[in-house]
Design a protein around this motif. Structure first.
Motif, mmCIF file in Angstrom:
data_model
loop_
_atom_site.group_PDB
_atom_site.id
_atom_site.type_symbol
_atom_site.label_atom_id
_atom_site.label_comp_id
_atom_site.label_asym_id
_atom_site.label_seq_id
_atom_site.Cartn_x
_atom_site.Cartn_y
_atom_site.Cartn_z
ATOM 1 N N UNK A 131 18.746 -38.913 87.210
ATOM 2 C CA UNK A 131 18.925 -40.272 86.446
ATOM 3 C C UNK A 131 18.760 -41.287 88.246
ATOM 4 N N UNK A 132 18.576 -41.227 89.180
ATOM 5 C CA UNK A 132 19.384 -41.935 90.049
ATOM 6 C C UNK A 132 17.456 -41.309 91.278
ATOM 7 N N UNK A 133 17.081 -39.969 90.802
ATOM 8 C CA UNK A 133 15.523 -39.471 91.430
ATOM 9 C C UNK A 133 14.198 -40.461 90.869
ATOM 10 N N UNK A 134 14.569 -40.603 88.998
ATOM 11 C CA UNK A 134 13.971 -41.206 88.182
ATOM 12 C C UNK A 134 13.533 -42.775 88.681
ATOM 13 N N UNK A 135 14.364 -43.262 89.585
ATOM 14 C CA UNK A 135 14.911 -44.474 89.295
ATOM 15 C C UNK A 135 14.109 -45.138 90.847
ATOM 16 N N UNK A 136 13.917 -44.219 92.257
ATOM 17 C CA UNK A 136 13.988 -43.907 92.835
ATOM 18 C C UNK A 136 12.352 -43.791 93.361
#
Length: 308
Positions: free
Chosen positions: A68-73
């Motif tokens: 999820x964090x990678x998608x945001x980043x």
């Protein structure tokens, strides 16, 4: 009162720990003129799409949060145009999909290398050169995208890998050598009975005969003997259905280096416990397939090509 507070606290704690779940999809057989996205294969399953993708499951909360964090980043990474639209042929391929469900829902799409995170609605792909996604994989997801599955896929599609061989004269049925049993079968079916056409699940074969534990299929060029009982009367070089997988590995170390998987299996968790080995039939055009389930031989199938 204390007991009531403990019950309430326990309930709040359990609710707060409700987990997210991940299902990962990997497109295996990319049809040349088929859909460009794994989504279509998943949404519209059919026989035409059999063995097109493999799945893996995970409840690893750290891994899911990293996704999820990678998608945001990703929105801050280097980007390029990316075109793949459902129902439209051509364009690029979306081979991987990560579906998150539970307390939070989301879907993440990536390319073959898992370095480009794709946003189909934006028609954009964002690149991460540090391979952060690949480095985050754990458990069955790591197997899904790692060397474990890559080796098996290559082996399934290849026929030129090294195999041991089983001498045809080491196979017998109730004391009759294999070739004698096959040659005389039309004259003496023994306990085998004709299988009604509607019960024949293998459409490639014209006729089939069955006994309590075996079925024999005949076509113009191929014979298949399916053995599902250790007391069936078949002797195959001292190894039979029900034996431990290790016995097969010890006798045929070359053919058992890479477990092969059924083309109908789509869960990597199943691939790790349901697979088969192929061993060449010496002095005949044919082979033996040993189906393995939980480290035991569940079924043996003898294939003999004739009339070649």
């Amino acid at each position: 009162m204390k007991q009531l507070l403990l019950i309430l606290l326990f309930g709040i704690t359990c609710f707060g720990q409700e987990k997210m779940h991940l299902t990962a999809y990997r497109l295996i057989d990319e049809l040349t003129d088929g859909p460009c996205s794994v989504v279509t294969f998943v949404k519209y399953p059919s026989e035409a799409f059999l063995f097109t993708y493999i799945t893996a499951e995970s409840s690893n909360q750290d891994f899911i949060n990293k996704l999820l964090n990678l998608k945001k980043a990703a929105l801050k990474w280097k980007s390029r145009e990316f075109y793949c639209e459902e129902g439209i042929l051509g364009g690029e391929t979306i081979p991987h999909m990560f579906v998150i469900s539970g307390t939070f829902t989301d879907t993440i799409f990536t390319d073959k290398t898992n370095q480009w995170i794709i946003f189909p609605d934006k028609q954009k792909a964002y690149f991460n050169k540090d391979r952060l996604l690949n480095n985050a994989f754990t458990g069955s997801c790591k197997d899904l995208f790692g060397e474990f599955l890559n080796r098996q896929i290559n082996a399934v599609y290849r026929d030129d890998y090294e195999q041991d061989s089983i001498p045809a004269n080491s196979i017998s049925y109730q004391g009759k050598p294999l070739d004698m049993f096959i040659d005389n079968f039309n004259n003496d079916h023994g306990t085998f009975k004709l299988l009604e056409p509607e019960a024949n699940k293998w459409a490639a074969f014209d006729t089939a005969y069955y006994s309590e534990s075996d079925t024999i299929y005949f076509s113009r060029d191929l014979i298949a003997v399916v053995i599902t009982n250790p007391d069936s009367g078949w002797d195959i070089n001292g190894i039979k259905q029900g034996d431990a997988e290790k016995k097969l590995i010890d006798k045929y170390p070359v053919s058992t280096q890479i477990p092969l998987f059924s083309l109908s299996t789509i869960r990597i968790e199943d691939i790790k416990r349901l697979y088969y080995y192929r061993i060449r039939l010496k002095d005949e055009f044919g082979s033996l397939i040993y189906d393995i389930k939980d480290n035991k031989i569940e079924k043996v199938t003898i294939y003999i090509w004739h009339g070649i």
